[in-house]
Write an enzyme that holds these catalytic residues in place. Structure first.
Site, PDB file in Angstrom:
ATOM      1  N   THR A  27       0.829  -1.214   0.000  1.00  0.00           N
ATOM      2  CA  THR A  27       0.000   0.000   0.000  1.00  0.00           C
ATOM      3  C   THR A  27       0.859   1.258   0.000  1.00  0.00           C
ATOM      4  O   THR A  27       0.505   2.250  -0.631  1.00  0.00           O
ATOM      5  CB  THR A  27      -0.988   0.016   1.182  1.00  0.00           C
ATOM      6  OG1 THR A  27      -0.276  -0.159   2.398  1.00  0.00           O
ATOM      7  CG2 THR A  27      -2.048  -1.063   1.037  1.00  0.00           C
ATOM      8  N   PHE A  34      -7.514  -4.741  -0.850  1.00  0.00           N
ATOM      9  CA  PHE A  34      -8.877  -5.165  -1.155  1.00  0.00           C
ATOM     10  C   PHE A  34      -9.837  -4.964   0.002  1.00  0.00           C
ATOM     11  O   PHE A  34     -10.991  -4.666  -0.205  1.00  0.00           O
ATOM     12  CB  PHE A  34      -8.879  -6.642  -1.566  1.00  0.00           C
ATOM     13  CG  PHE A  34      -8.239  -6.888  -2.893  1.00  0.00           C
ATOM     14  CD1 PHE A  34      -8.991  -6.838  -4.051  1.00  0.00           C
ATOM     15  CD2 PHE A  34      -6.886  -7.142  -2.995  1.00  0.00           C
ATOM     16  CE1 PHE A  34      -8.421  -7.053  -5.287  1.00  0.00           C
ATOM     17  CE2 PHE A  34      -6.288  -7.349  -4.228  1.00  0.00           C
ATOM     18  CZ  PHE A  34      -7.058  -7.306  -5.364  1.00  0.00           C
ATOM     19  N   GLN A 100       1.044 -13.168  -0.906  1.00  0.00           N
ATOM     20  CA  GLN A 100      -0.269 -13.160  -1.527  1.00  0.00           C
ATOM     21  C   GLN A 100      -0.341 -12.063  -2.587  1.00  0.00           C
ATOM     22  O   GLN A 100      -1.307 -11.983  -3.325  1.00  0.00           O
ATOM     23  CB  GLN A 100      -1.348 -12.915  -0.468  1.00  0.00           C
ATOM     24  CG  GLN A 100      -1.464 -14.006   0.548  1.00  0.00           C
ATOM     25  CD  GLN A 100      -2.469 -13.667   1.633  1.00  0.00           C
ATOM     26  OE1 GLN A 100      -2.599 -12.526   2.063  1.00  0.00           O
ATOM     27  NE2 GLN A 100      -3.184 -14.671   2.086  1.00  0.00           N
ATOM     28  N   HIS A 120      -0.780 -16.151  -5.186  1.00  0.00           N
ATOM     29  CA  HIS A 120      -1.916 -15.712  -5.990  1.00  0.00           C
ATOM     30  C   HIS A 120      -1.515 -15.312  -7.401  1.00  0.00           C
ATOM     31  O   HIS A 120      -2.267 -14.643  -8.098  1.00  0.00           O
ATOM     32  CB  HIS A 120      -2.646 -14.566  -5.289  1.00  0.00           C
ATOM     33  CG  HIS A 120      -3.293 -14.977  -4.007  1.00  0.00           C
ATOM     34  ND1 HIS A 120      -3.791 -14.078  -3.109  1.00  0.00           N
ATOM     35  CD2 HIS A 120      -3.532 -16.206  -3.475  1.00  0.00           C
ATOM     36  CE1 HIS A 120      -4.293 -14.727  -2.064  1.00  0.00           C
ATOM     37  NE2 HIS A 120      -4.142 -16.018  -2.274  1.00  0.00           N
ATOM     38  N   CYS A 131      -3.796 -22.521 -24.220  1.00  0.00           N
ATOM     39  CA  CYS A 131      -2.480 -23.042 -24.609  1.00  0.00           C
ATOM     40  C   CYS A 131      -1.359 -22.600 -23.665  1.00  0.00           C
ATOM     41  O   CYS A 131      -0.216 -23.011 -23.835  1.00  0.00           O
ATOM     42  CB  CYS A 131      -2.138 -22.650 -26.043  1.00  0.00           C
ATOM     43  SG  CYS A 131      -1.695 -20.901 -26.276  1.00  0.00           S
TER      44      CYS A 131
END
Length: 183
Positions: A27, A34, A100, A120, A131
């Protein structure tokens, strides 16, 4: 509870550290989180993986959101927290980093890719879900002008997606295994 001084002493005395980071570390670099009161989830309902793969309108919505934050993410730079973790590696204290975060700032701070597990995924790559061809995000973002359709793979026509884990998408087995092995 441990004091800051006690924590610093533990770090100085340890030579086998595993660090786990989440949104809070980035941050300060201008990457919004989030969950905070002004976080992204307060403004948008997440697009699930199932909706993304089954709905053109969901893909377009996800790409519009990506456009909204792309420059901030692209221009973000590591902060003191990222560099502190990298300094642990330089001192030979770091076993590895489990994060994360999808912003790539730990690597940009100089942490060796072999020490980083991105649970993540990363928003610094776009992948074809069919593909698995990988694309530089700039290459894809420049196609998204006006009233656009969701981008498709130039090799197979498959759906393109940021190389991040979406809600409802399975966690990447390799990253999970790497994280579990850091003990």
């Amino acid at each position: 509870m441990m004091t800051v001084q006690e924590f610093a002493t533990k770090i100085r005395e340890s030579d086998s550290i595993v660090v786990f980071t989440g949104a809070g570390i980035s941050t300060e670099s201008g990457i919004p989180d989030f969950r905070s009161p002004d976080g992204l989830w307060t403004r948008y309902k997440p697009v699930t993986f199932q909706d993304y793969v089954s709905s053109e309108s969901a893909r377009i919505e996800a790409w519009k959101r990506r456009l909204e934050t792309y420059e901030a993410h692209k221009n973000a730079r590591p902060n003191i927290g990222h560099y502190f973790i990298q300094s642990l590696e330089q001192k030979g204290k770091l076993i590895g980093l489990i994060t994360q975060n999808v912003d790539g700032l730990h690597s940009e701070a100089g942490l060796a890719d072999t020490k980083v597990v991105e649970l993540h995924g990363t928003n610094r790559r776009i992948v074809c879900l069919k593909c698995e061809k990988s694309f530089d995000p700039d290459e894809i973002i420049k196609r998204l002008v006006g009233d656009f359709s969701s981008p498709k793979c130039d090799a197979c026509g498959g759906i393109l997606k940021a190389a991040t884990v979406s809600f409802g998408q399975a966690m990447p087995p390799k990253a999970m295994r790497q994280a579990q092995e850091m003990d």
